[in-house]
Design a protein around this motif. Structure first.
Motif, PDB file in Angstrom:
ATOM      1  N   ALA A  45     -16.326  82.190  19.693  1.00  0.00           N
ATOM      2  CA  ALA A  45     -16.606  82.803  20.998  1.00  0.00           C
ATOM      3  C   ALA A  45     -16.300  81.832  22.141  1.00  0.00           C
ATOM      4  O   ALA A  45     -15.714  82.221  23.159  1.00  0.00           O
ATOM      5  CB  ALA A  45     -18.062  83.247  21.067  1.00  0.00           C
ATOM      6  N   ILE A  46     -16.676  80.574  21.971  1.00  0.00           N
ATOM      7  CA  ILE A  46     -16.407  79.583  23.017  1.00  0.00           C
ATOM      8  C   ILE A  46     -14.911  79.361  23.182  1.00  0.00           C
ATOM      9  O   ILE A  46     -14.397  79.330  24.306  1.00  0.00           O
ATOM     10  CB  ILE A  46     -17.130  78.259  22.690  1.00  0.00           C
ATOM     11  N   GLY A  48     -12.470  81.408  22.413  1.00  0.00           N
ATOM     12  CA  GLY A  48     -11.884  82.611  23.020  1.00  0.00           C
ATOM     13  C   GLY A  48     -12.137  82.681  24.514  1.00  0.00           C
ATOM     14  O   GLY A  48     -11.244  83.018  25.297  1.00  0.00           O
ATOM     15  N   THR A  49     -13.338  82.338  24.923  1.00  0.00           N
ATOM     16  CA  THR A  49     -13.676  82.338  26.351  1.00  0.00           C
ATOM     17  C   THR A  49     -12.853  81.309  27.098  1.00  0.00           C
ATOM     18  O   THR A  49     -12.334  81.592  28.187  1.00  0.00           O
ATOM     19  CB  THR A  49     -15.177  82.051  26.539  1.00  0.00           C
ATOM     20  N   LEU A  50     -12.714  80.130  26.528  1.00  0.00           N
ATOM     21  CA  LEU A  50     -11.920  79.094  27.181  1.00  0.00           C
ATOM     22  C   LEU A  50     -10.454  79.480  27.293  1.00  0.00           C
ATOM     23  O   LEU A  50      -9.809  79.187  28.303  1.00  0.00           O
ATOM     24  CB  LEU A  50     -12.062  77.764  26.435  1.00  0.00           C
ATOM     25  N   VAL A  52      -9.205  82.581  27.485  1.00  0.00           N
ATOM     26  CA  VAL A  52      -9.078  83.633  28.505  1.00  0.00           C
ATOM     27  C   VAL A  52      -9.285  83.055  29.902  1.00  0.00           C
ATOM     28  O   VAL A  52      -8.487  83.305  30.812  1.00  0.00           O
ATOM     29  CB  VAL A  52     -10.076  84.779  28.231  1.00  0.00           C
ATOM     30  N   LEU A  53     -10.351  82.297  30.093  1.00  0.00           N
ATOM     31  CA  LEU A  53     -10.612  81.722  31.413  1.00  0.00           C
ATOM     32  C   LEU A  53      -9.582  80.666  31.781  1.00  0.00           C
ATOM     33  O   LEU A  53      -9.242  80.514  32.952  1.00  0.00           O
ATOM     34  CB  LEU A  53     -12.016  81.133  31.468  1.00  0.00           C
ATOM     35  N   LYS A  56      -6.612  82.385  33.312  1.00  0.00           N
ATOM     36  CA  LYS A  56      -6.927  82.892  34.657  1.00  0.00           C
ATOM     37  C   LYS A  56      -7.035  81.754  35.664  1.00  0.00           C
ATOM     38  O   LYS A  56      -6.540  81.869  36.793  1.00  0.00           O
ATOM     39  CB  LYS A  56      -8.229  83.699  34.629  1.00  0.00           C
TER      40      LYS A  56
END
Length: 80
Positions: A45-46, A48-50, A52-53, A56
């Motif tokens: 999860a971490i 994946g978040t990194l 995606v962010l 951006k």
């Protein structure tokens, strides 16, 4: 109490303790596996978040950098 009865009692208690210890060790192993799976899920999860962010944030910085005025022009070209 006779010797035979005491021996039988000690054996029975010994077996019960042995089974309890075996179960406890099995539960510790199962708990360790559950914690490992939980940690792996959190790590995914971490990451994946990194990812995606990170894309951006990189796009935002690129847009801001491209919209900064250069030495020859004084007005920004586009808003991000």
């Amino acid at each position: 109490m006779g010797r035979a009865v005491r021996r039988a009692t000690v054996r029975t208690v010994g077996r019960a303790v042995g089974r309890a210890v075996g179960r406890a060790e099995g539960e510790k192993g199962a708990a360790a596996v559950e914690y490992a799976l939980l940690v792996a899920l959190i790590a995914v999860a971490i990451i994946g978040t990194l990812v995606v962010l990170g894309v951006k944030v990189n796009n935002t910085y690129t847009c801001v950098g491209n919209s900064m005025p250069t030495g020859s022009s004084s007005s920004p070209s586009a808003a991000c």
